[in-house]
Design an enzyme around this catalytic site. Sequence first.
Site, PDB file in Angstrom:
ATOM      1  CD  GLU A 165      -2.954  40.931-100.906  1.00 27.01           C
ATOM      2  OE1 GLU A 165      -2.581  42.033-100.434  1.00 27.01           O
ATOM      3  OE2 GLU A 165      -3.688  40.149-100.288  1.00 27.01           O
TER       4      GLU A 165
ATOM      5  CB  THR B 217       0.666  39.751 -94.058  1.00 33.00           C
ATOM      6  OG1 THR B 217      -0.595  40.370 -93.818  1.00 33.00           O
ATOM      7  CG2 THR B 217       0.471  38.450 -94.808  1.00 33.00           C
TER       8      THR B 217
END
Length: 307
Positions: A128, A181
């Site tokens: 991530e 994101t």
Amino acid sequence: MNQIKLFCPATIANLSCGFDVLGTCLDTVGDEMVVRKSDQKGVRITKIIGADLPLETEKNVAGVAALALLDEIEIDCGFEIEIFKKIKAGSGIGSSSASAAGAVFGINELAGKPFSRKELVRFAMQGEVLASGSAHADNVAPALCGGFTLVRGYDPLDIIRIESPSEIFATVIHPQIELKTSEMRAVLQPMISLKSAITQWGNVGGLIAGLYTSDYELIGRSLHDGIVEPLRGPYIPMFNEVKSAALQVRALGCGISGSGPSVFALSRGSEIANNVAEVMQSIYKGTEIPYEIHVSKINSEGVKIIL
């Protein structure tokens, strides 16, 4: 066992009130992955089908997560990974986390399970970091542990798994635009008012209590976000219309999945969840924006072995 094939599930992160700390795992949407042992040490991504993603280990979220795990174990072999992407990048339903979670789960299985599912979360979080610049666990935790997950703390990492109430179903519509994101995190405000924080804390507590007690009305009252949604909502076409329509057909709540553009709703029972899907689709049919729609029960297991 020298090879394993996995289902790597999509996830809904934040769940309106739980930015970076709450998530849940879907059962009908996900990638597939093959992980096999290799005589050559290290990690190699040998195949990616369904997406234009880098094969270089250090540039791929699955590779980075796998390397983080291998840094902490002694093993006399390497691993090869094949990824079959069915979750679109930038969809807001955990494309990167599915890859990272699948990679660490598969290697852990072939290595004799030195780590628990919860312990694997910290390795998957490194993927991530590569994907979004932030080591958040609200997608990788439910992908690995299943059900609903609460990240109580990050230092040290503290994951609490919550069993899903039996009648909860999720509906997710993915308008085919990409919101990165990292860009959606950039629109957030670093400071919030005390009043907003108190309201959000109350909703997080209410949602957790509702999940534990299967109080569907409490779950619905708690699925509200007065902090992140107002800033991200304008970037999602027809967001307000979709949310309003979902609530009108008795969804418990509706909000942005992760950083968007996917929009999720939670419902009590499959009938309402499918009605929500119909009204969501009816709104996007009036636009030129292509979309995908998913209705799913909550996946109680997380990453699954399928072969």
